[in-house]
Design a protein around this motif. Sequence first.
Motif, PDB file in Angstrom:
ATOM      1  N   SER A 265      40.553  48.128  28.671  1.00 45.37           N
ATOM      2  CA  SER A 265      41.818  47.839  29.328  1.00 45.37           C
ATOM      3  C   SER A 265      42.867  47.361  28.329  1.00 45.37           C
ATOM      4  O   SER A 265      44.036  47.723  28.409  1.00 45.37           O
ATOM      5  CB  SER A 265      41.609  46.782  30.410  1.00 45.37           C
TER       6      SER A 265
ATOM      7  N   LYS B 231      46.590  47.619  29.355  1.00 42.91           N
ATOM      8  CA  LYS B 231      46.945  46.853  30.550  1.00 42.91           C
ATOM      9  C   LYS B 231      46.381  45.436  30.539  1.00 42.91           C
ATOM     10  O   LYS B 231      46.803  44.599  31.332  1.00 42.91           O
ATOM     11  CB  LYS B 231      46.440  47.586  31.803  1.00 42.91           C
TER      12      LYS B 231
ATOM     13  N   VAL C 270      43.722  43.898  31.654  1.00 45.41           N
ATOM     14  CA  VAL C 270      43.406  43.439  33.005  1.00 45.41           C
ATOM     15  C   VAL C 270      42.287  42.390  33.028  1.00 45.41           C
ATOM     16  O   VAL C 270      42.241  41.541  33.907  1.00 45.41           O
ATOM     17  CB  VAL C 270      43.020  44.649  33.894  1.00 45.41           C
TER      18      VAL C 270
ATOM     19  N   VAL D 223      40.052  38.248  36.082  1.00 46.38           N
ATOM     20  CA  VAL D 223      41.119  39.238  36.149  1.00 46.38           C
ATOM     21  C   VAL D 223      42.429  38.554  35.773  1.00 46.38           C
ATOM     22  O   VAL D 223      42.711  37.443  36.226  1.00 46.38           O
ATOM     23  CB  VAL D 223      41.199  39.844  37.570  1.00 46.38           C
ATOM     24  N   ASN D 224      43.193  39.215  34.964  1.00 49.14           N
ATOM     25  CA  ASN D 224      44.402  38.628  34.389  1.00 49.14           C
ATOM     26  C   ASN D 224      45.587  38.688  35.351  1.00 49.14           C
ATOM     27  O   ASN D 224      46.601  39.322  35.068  1.00 49.14           O
ATOM     28  CB  ASN D 224      44.709  39.376  33.082  1.00 49.14           C
ATOM     29  N   THR D 225      45.433  38.069  36.521  1.00 45.20           N
ATOM     30  CA  THR D 225      46.551  38.016  37.471  1.00 45.20           C
ATOM     31  C   THR D 225      46.653  36.590  38.001  1.00 45.20           C
ATOM     32  O   THR D 225      45.670  35.856  37.951  1.00 45.20           O
ATOM     33  CB  THR D 225      46.301  38.952  38.683  1.00 45.20           C
TER      34      THR D 225
ATOM     35  N   SER E 130      46.587  43.513  39.917  1.00 45.94           N
ATOM     36  CA  SER E 130      46.649  44.028  38.545  1.00 45.94           C
ATOM     37  C   SER E 130      47.157  45.470  38.575  1.00 45.94           C
ATOM     38  O   SER E 130      47.114  46.130  39.607  1.00 45.94           O
ATOM     39  CB  SER E 130      45.266  43.997  37.917  1.00 45.94           C
TER      40      SER E 130
END
Lengths: 573, 243
Positions: free
Chosen positions: B158, B164, B166, B180-182, B190
């Motif tokens: 990713s 991205k 993510v 998760v990178n949110t 994402s």
Amino acid sequence: MLHRLHAIQRDCLHISRESIQQVAQEFDLPIAQVAAVVAFHSFFHTRPRGRFDILFSNCTSCGYLSGGQDLLQLLCLQLQVTPGETRADGLVSIDETSCIGMCDQGPSLLINGLPITHLNDNKVVQLAQLIALETPLPDWPANWFDIHHTVHRRDWLLSGSPVPREIMLKALDIGRDNTLAILLQSGLRGRGGAGFATGRKWQLCREAPGDTRYVVCNADEGEPGTFKDRMLLTTYAENLFAGMALCAFVIGATQGFVYLRAEYHYLLESLQETLQSCRRHGLLGNRILGHSDFDFDITLIVGAGAYICGEESALIESLEGKPGIPRIRPPFPVTHGYLGQPTVVNNVETFIAAAHIVHSGNETFRTTGTASSTGTKILSISGDCALPGIYEYPFGVRIRQILDDCGAQNVQAMQIGGPAGTLLNPAEFGRTLAFDDVSSGGSLLIFGPQRDLLTIHRNFARFFAHESCGFCTPCRVGTQLIQKELDTIAEGRGSAYTIVELQQLARLVQQQSHCGLGHTAANHVLEGLHKFPLTFSSRLQPQFTARFDLDQALASARHITHRDDSAAHLSND
Amino acid sequence: MTAGNDTIRIDNQEIPFTAGQTIMDAALAAGVYIPHLCHHPGLPPSGNCRLCMVEIGNRSVAACIAAATAGQQIRNDTPELNAARKAITQMLFVEGNHICPSCEKTGNCKLQAMAYHLGMLDDHFPQFYPHRELDASHPDILLDRSRCILCDLCVRASRDVDKKNVFAIAGRGTQAHLIVNTPTGKLVDSPMAKTDLAANICPVGAILIKEKGYEVPIGQRIYDRQTIRDIGLYEQAEEKNKE
Ligand SMILES: Cc1cc2nc3c(=O)[nH]c(=O)nc-3n(C[C@H](O)[C@H](O)[C@H](O)COP(=O)(O)O)c2cc1C
Ligand code: SF4
Ligand code: SF4
């Protein structure tokens, strides 16, 4: 970023999702990176801790069990708290943590980051009352927070006094090359454990191509049983900063860092003051002692409770605001360190020794100790002896001598160099302290005749399982499995096969792991099996026993079905 | 071929390499299989699974991150190393919740295929039975952390290929888990798409494309037909063709 996270943890008692998002924004970092740093460290929490947040050390010397009773349990009972959880009213949380470096001061804890030592049942009861009444910490008995530094034996290093100015003047006088030459000839090797030649390290760093260079002092002192850096940081901070400045002078660095373990957060203020005073005296900052081409300053960074951050490449990752996962090596920090630039990482004692060598010449140093281990070593001695504390010895001293000096009698076993180090039986007490014999980063634990060695092994196994960074399979899973196998033996469910299994697991973790933590995590098991086989074999069952408790195994089924009648229980016989 | 400046020797076979190649790169390019799970041709290596441990003299190194240097004498396919690899595979099995018979990935799963390859007949170690969060928020992609082996492939795919970023791995020791990178930590927030490399690279059944179930019947799946060795070498050749 670590400072910012510490501040949030202190003020909000936890680091929420929103705070993580905010910090990510402030530092222009991915949210996941900040979240990963928070999750990596034992001193950061995503759920609120109590207004009184208590962490008992669980080390064999300053741990809550070391006084012969379970003080953690006692305090939990007094305050009606479940270990690891925050009381519903948010007043207090009680948990345990790896060694906090108070091993010569009896059972100890940290309360909101401040150490309280010499604990006993009496004190714990009083403590519970103070908490119940919500007495602010400043109103607690001041002497509870006193930390003593008992130095029982001073030698070459500890008989000197802090003379940063003289050190710097000498170096500036003789110049970069001569300073390095003195160090190279001294034979000084790193005091943090691995024993790499310090002069050589500085030389390699100086020669490595880079835009800039960095000096990093490893003050993570995470090896359980070690507390000599705590004393050095308190008493010899000026010489430490001078040693770092010397290094900067030799390699051509302008920026240095001291990475201080979270457990020593309480030293931060005095270290800041010492830094300020050094700056005022022209020993740090721009144009050091008037030299137009010598600028160097030091920043203090506080870790957040992760033993692995003492490993130099993990430490650098942490400095860079990432979780402390050890890097792929090579390349080593001397060529690719902080921000990819050549970096020297040395232990506190190493920098101070380097400063002392440059100041007083290497003559005495070179002729002290042994051929391959020159000079002296500062030891932190604790456990079952009359005089725990700090001892400085020339390398080459016999273990027996040390035991006599600290008043240890009928010693059953010793662990030198922390849980990752060497386990000695009495037949080996004629061995010597040296890099090529028994080597130590500073920790020397003494176990008297009444100690149960299996309990010690379980303590060590738990330490590694807790501190494994989780990056690689053998260490992440293997340290857990070793802990389980030792528990199986302790619970009287082990068989001869358990021992074979333990041995195989230990070898696997030792050989296949990624970094020094994994490589050494099973040493104590292998040495224990070899040197004290009865520790394990005397607990084995002659007849078949299930390796798990049949009745216990049904506990979750009972919980789910809300049953506790006799038909929901199984006999183990 | 004779031993030269630019060859390494793996189990009695002389293998050429070029500067900058790892032992793994050189081996796979020469058709020599070294077992691996966290390595994927075209992505930067990580070195976390430790299946590719080989021996040089009395040192053990991970082939995917160790540079090939002239004259190395490397032991790879030995009974001792394969026994260690089997134990490591067993560790990965007991650490998660692997429900092979009912997993959509069965037959296409590299962990399972590795177990076959190494002759693993049982889990050997006690099960951990971890509780790990499932993320079904994304319309097209399912993330079931129960089966994640923390190989970091989706993280790298990713970040480095899909661009991205993510995923990340967070937490220490057995607490380590994929995040998760949110802001919500949920996959739905994402930018991940089911065509991303990250959505398709998972060696196990931790990241699955939704609404696809058993399209290829069991018995005809990847590792029902070929060994992980063949696929490992094939992936390398594919990557080479792309260049
Ligand atoms: C798991 C692990 C923990 C370590 N912890 C420390 C530590 O707390 N303090 C330290 O000085 N070195 C520690 N080291 C050693 C460092 O990696 C490094 O070798 C050392 O800081 C170099 O300094 P020196 O040459 O002055 O000893 C640790 C190593 C490992 C593998
Ligand atoms: S050996 Fe342990 S501490 Fe070191 S990288 Fe592997 S999991 Fe992390
Ligand atoms: S989700 Fe899959 S690809 Fe990602 S780390 Fe876990 S096992 Fe590896």
